[in-house]
Design a protein around this motif. Structure first.
Motif, PDB file in Angstrom:
ATOM      1  N   ASN A  37      93.057  70.717  76.062  1.00 44.91           N
ATOM      2  CA  ASN A  37      91.623  70.960  76.152  1.00 44.91           C
ATOM      3  C   ASN A  37      90.901  70.258  75.019  1.00 44.91           C
ATOM      4  OD1 ASN A  37      92.023  72.543  73.921  1.00 44.91           O
ATOM      5  ND2 ASN A  37      91.539  74.463  74.916  1.00 44.91           N
ATOM      6  N   ASN A  38      89.613  70.107  75.219  1.00 48.28           N
ATOM      7  CA  ASN A  38      88.740  69.523  74.214  1.00 48.28           C
ATOM      8  C   ASN A  38      87.814  70.656  73.779  1.00 48.28           C
ATOM      9  OD1 ASN A  38      86.826  68.214  72.718  1.00 48.28           O
ATOM     10  ND2 ASN A  38      86.294  66.710  74.294  1.00 48.28           N
ATOM     11  N   ASP A  43      86.106  70.832  77.881  1.00 52.08           N
ATOM     12  CA  ASP A  43      86.907  70.176  78.909  1.00 52.08           C
ATOM     13  C   ASP A  43      88.336  70.702  78.827  1.00 52.08           C
ATOM     14  OD1 ASP A  43      84.735  68.546  79.566  1.00 52.08           O
ATOM     15  OD2 ASP A  43      85.414  66.898  78.308  1.00 52.08           O
ATOM     16  N   GLY A  65      85.462  70.414  83.517  1.00 52.42           N
ATOM     17  CA  GLY A  65      84.824  69.712  82.422  1.00 52.42           C
ATOM     18  C   GLY A  65      83.697  68.829  82.905  1.00 52.42           C
ATOM     19  N   SER A  69      85.125  63.400  81.766  1.00 51.11           N
ATOM     20  CA  SER A  69      86.481  63.925  81.634  1.00 51.11           C
ATOM     21  C   SER A  69      87.218  63.938  82.976  1.00 51.11           C
ATOM     22  CB  SER A  69      86.406  65.345  81.051  1.00 51.11           C
ATOM     23  OG  SER A  69      87.654  65.965  81.082  1.00 51.11           O
ATOM     24  N   SER A  72      87.683  60.376  84.500  1.00 52.91           N
ATOM     25  CA  SER A  72      88.743  59.676  83.791  1.00 52.91           C
ATOM     26  C   SER A  72      90.112  60.168  84.253  1.00 52.91           C
ATOM     27  CB  SER A  72      88.585  59.860  82.284  1.00 52.91           C
ATOM     28  OG  SER A  72      89.570  59.139  81.585  1.00 52.91           O
ATOM     29  N   ARG A 126      81.522  61.368  73.441  1.00 56.53           N
ATOM     30  CA  ARG A 126      82.103  61.440  74.784  1.00 56.53           C
ATOM     31  C   ARG A 126      83.488  60.800  74.877  1.00 56.53           C
ATOM     32  NH1 ARG A 126      78.405  63.027  78.627  1.00 56.53           N
ATOM     33  NH2 ARG A 126      80.283  63.831  79.561  1.00 56.53           N
ATOM     34  N   LYS A 128      86.258  61.579  73.388  1.00 56.25           N
ATOM     35  CA  LYS A 128      87.307  62.601  73.557  1.00 56.25           C
ATOM     36  C   LYS A 128      87.353  63.103  74.993  1.00 56.25           C
ATOM     37  CE  LYS A 128      87.780  64.295  68.884  1.00 56.25           C
ATOM     38  NZ  LYS A 128      87.688  65.425  67.983  1.00 56.25           N
ATOM     39  N   CYS A 129      86.197  63.150  75.649  1.00 54.93           N
ATOM     40  CA  CYS A 129      86.153  63.559  77.059  1.00 54.93           C
ATOM     41  C   CYS A 129      86.940  62.563  77.914  1.00 54.93           C
ATOM     42  CB  CYS A 129      84.709  63.619  77.566  1.00 54.93           C
ATOM     43  SG  CYS A 129      83.618  64.703  76.632  1.00 54.93           S
ATOM     44  N   LEU A 132      90.941  62.556  77.188  1.00 56.63           N
ATOM     45  CA  LEU A 132      91.702  63.807  77.294  1.00 56.63           C
ATOM     46  C   LEU A 132      92.896  63.679  78.239  1.00 56.63           C
ATOM     47  CD1 LEU A 132      91.930  66.798  76.461  1.00 56.63           C
ATOM     48  CD2 LEU A 132      90.451  67.336  78.417  1.00 56.63           C
TER      49      LEU A 132
END
Length: 146
Positions: A37-38, A43, A65, A69, A72, A126, A128-129, A132
């Motif tokens: 998770n973020n 997310d 999310g 996220s 991707s 964004r 990190k989204c 992930l």
């Protein structure tokens, strides 16, 4: 194609993957499963991989999310399905560079729609989204190999 048209096309591709995610769902108990998770934005993804003979035979994801996220994750599952583990990790390495705004030349790997996410690099919060699902895949492959 002008930059604005390309930007619009990329947004459409991202929204298509968000609204119609590919490979969404779960796999059997034999699947390698990893949840990440973020905490910054909430997310969450659960990734399922079935690996046979160092190749990703099947991959699915569940989660919730933001559009970046989940789009991707959808794009990643399409790109790595049927790939050798080493190629999937190479794709992840290239994707990380793309998210850092570095020029990436993908010569022999077909990453599908992933290029549509390159604009995310302009929005550090964004990144990190977008990464992930890729980080989850790297971690799952690392656990498989160890």
């Amino acid at each position: 194609m002008s930059f604005n048209n390309l930007d619009t096309l990329y947004r459409q591709v991202i929204m298509d993957h968000y609204k119609n995610p590919r490979n969404r769902g779960s796999l059997s108990e034999e699947a390698l499963t990893l949840e990440m998770n973020n905490p910054t934005c909430g997310d969450r993804i659960q990734l399922y991989l079935i690996v046979e003979n160092d190749r990703i035979k099947d991959v699915k994801f569940e989660g919730e999310g933001c559009s970046i996220s989940l789009a991707s994750a959808s794009m990643m599952t399409q790109a790595i399905k049927e790939q050798k583990l080493s190629d999937a990790l190479t794709m992840s390495h290239y994707f990380s560079k793309l998210m850092l705004g570095e020029d990436v030349e993908l010569t022999d790997l077909d990453m599908g729609d992933v290029e549509a996410l390159q604009g995310v690099s302009k929005f550090p919060a964004r990144i990190k989204c977008a990464t992930l699902a890729w980080k989850a895949m790297e971690k799952a492959v690392d656990q498989k190999e160890n």
